[in-house]
Motif scaffolding. Structure first.
Motif, PDB file in Angstrom:
ATOM      1  N   TRP A  41       0.712  -1.297   0.058  1.00 27.75           N
ATOM      2  CA  TRP A  41      -0.190  -0.130   0.349  1.00 27.75           C
ATOM      3  C   TRP A  41       0.661   1.680  -0.053  1.00 27.75           C
ATOM      4  N   VAL A  42       0.527   2.348  -0.309  1.00 26.34           N
ATOM      5  CA  VAL A  42       1.116   3.875  -0.224  1.00 26.34           C
ATOM      6  C   VAL A  42       0.531   4.681  -0.098  1.00 26.34           C
ATOM      7  N   ASP A  43       0.593   5.438   1.113  1.00 27.18           N
ATOM      8  CA  ASP A  43      -0.237   6.343   2.060  1.00 27.18           C
ATOM      9  C   ASP A  43       0.482   7.623   1.626  1.00 27.18           C
ATOM     10  N   LEU A  44      -0.323   9.228   1.717  1.00 29.42           N
ATOM     11  CA  LEU A  44       0.813  10.579   0.747  1.00 29.42           C
ATOM     12  C   LEU A  44      -0.409  10.910   2.056  1.00 29.42           C
ATOM     13  N   ARG A  45      -0.040  11.722   3.023  1.00 30.41           N
ATOM     14  CA  ARG A  45      -0.809  12.715   3.706  1.00 30.41           C
ATOM     15  C   ARG A  45      -0.229  14.033   3.863  1.00 30.41           C
ATOM     16  N   PHE A  46      -0.371  15.085   4.014  1.00 28.91           N
ATOM     17  CA  PHE A  46      -0.124  16.499   4.288  1.00 28.91           C
ATOM     18  C   PHE A  46      -0.132  16.646   6.186  1.00 28.91           C
ATOM     19  N   ASP A  47       0.684  17.313   6.435  1.00 23.18           N
ATOM     20  CA  ASP A  47       0.816  16.999   7.743  1.00 23.18           C
ATOM     21  C   ASP A  47       1.188  18.295   8.200  1.00 23.18           C
TER      22      ASP A  47
ATOM     23  N   GLU B 282       5.042  22.145   7.554  1.00 20.55           N
ATOM     24  CA  GLU B 282       4.119  21.380   6.385  1.00 20.55           C
ATOM     25  C   GLU B 282       4.548  20.273   5.909  1.00 20.55           C
ATOM     26  N   LYS B 283       3.945  19.126   5.791  1.00 20.69           N
ATOM     27  CA  LYS B 283       5.055  18.721   4.897  1.00 20.69           C
ATOM     28  C   LYS B 283       3.586  16.858   4.386  1.00 20.69           C
ATOM     29  N   VAL B 284       4.931  16.748   3.511  1.00 20.14           N
ATOM     30  CA  VAL B 284       4.052  15.916   3.398  1.00 20.14           C
ATOM     31  C   VAL B 284       4.824  14.395   3.719  1.00 20.14           C
ATOM     32  N   ARG B 285       4.035  14.052   4.010  1.00 21.70           N
ATOM     33  CA  ARG B 285       4.801  11.879   4.687  1.00 21.70           C
ATOM     34  C   ARG B 285       4.102  10.964   4.072  1.00 21.70           C
ATOM     35  N   LEU B 286       5.256  10.642   3.101  1.00 21.78           N
ATOM     36  CA  LEU B 286       4.554   9.649   2.116  1.00 21.78           C
ATOM     37  C   LEU B 286       5.312   7.998   2.983  1.00 21.78           C
ATOM     38  N   ALA B 287       3.834   6.849   3.119  1.00 18.33           N
ATOM     39  CA  ALA B 287       4.729   6.148   3.629  1.00 18.33           C
ATOM     40  C   ALA B 287       4.468   4.646   2.447  1.00 18.33           C
ATOM     41  N   VAL B 288       5.108   3.778   2.257  1.00 21.20           N
ATOM     42  CA  VAL B 288       5.581   2.455   1.347  1.00 21.20           C
ATOM     43  C   VAL B 288       4.813   1.538   2.187  1.00 21.20           C
ATOM     44  N   GLY B 289       3.734   0.320   2.797  1.00 21.98           N
ATOM     45  CA  GLY B 289       3.810  -0.773   3.398  1.00 21.98           C
ATOM     46  C   GLY B 289       4.020  -2.017   2.142  1.00 21.98           C
ATOM     47  N   GLY B 290       4.413  -2.754   3.692  1.00 23.05           N
ATOM     48  CA  GLY B 290       3.712  -4.208   2.643  1.00 23.05           C
ATOM     49  C   GLY B 290       5.075  -5.432   3.564  1.00 23.05           C
ATOM     50  N   SER B 291       4.461  -6.480   3.023  1.00 21.51           N
ATOM     51  CA  SER B 291       4.911  -8.008   3.861  1.00 21.51           C
ATOM     52  C   SER B 291       6.255  -8.017   2.428  1.00 21.51           C
TER      53      SER B 291
END
Length: 136
Positions: free
Chosen positions: A45-51, A103-112
């Motif tokens: 999965w990929v999640d992109l969030r402004f924070d 202000e930042k972008v948090r970009l996470a990639v996850g999975g097995s």
């Protein structure tokens, strides 16, 4: 932050580096500040969030990097086990207590998958995402 939603920085062609990702069906979070995509062939999965938060730092928040002239930090397992997190500082400001915040972008990639592969994909997505920030 910027006048775009969290889905806008990653176009479908950018997401192609993630095997099986369903780029055309994002999961949009509250106010458009978060966007997620899931693979149809694996648990990736990929999640992109402004924070908004305190500025990230080397060591505490990963390894320093730069994407399209934006300072960033890459951290294996930075968003939990089996993840890689890239935090990109978009801009700084003074908060209501007079402290520097970002202000930042948090970009996470996850999975097995191996963490180094997750980080390779996260770095590969951070380039196009930050290019779109500059254009947005």
């Amino acid at each position: 932050m910027c006048p775009i939603t969290a889905c806008a920085p990653l176009r479908p062609e950018s997401l192609e580096i993630v095997p099986g990702i369903d780029a055309r069906s994002p999961d949009v979070g509250f106010g458009g500040w978060k966007c997620g995509w899931r693979s149809t062939t694996s648990d990736t999965w990929v999640d992109l969030r402004f924070d908004r938060d305190q500025p990230p730092s080397a060591g505490d928040d990963g390894t320093p990097a730069r994407f399209n002239d934006y300072p960033a930090f890459v951290e294996a397992e930075g968003d939990g086990e089996e993840t890689c997190l890239v935090q990109v500082v978009y801009r700084s400001y003074t908060d209501d207590r007079g402290r520097i915040a970002v202000e930042k972008v948090r970009l996470a990639v996850g999975g097995s998958r191996p963490t180094d592969r997750l980080c390779q994909m996260a770095r590969g997505l951070a380039g196009p995402a930050t290019a779109r920030l500059r254009a947005g």
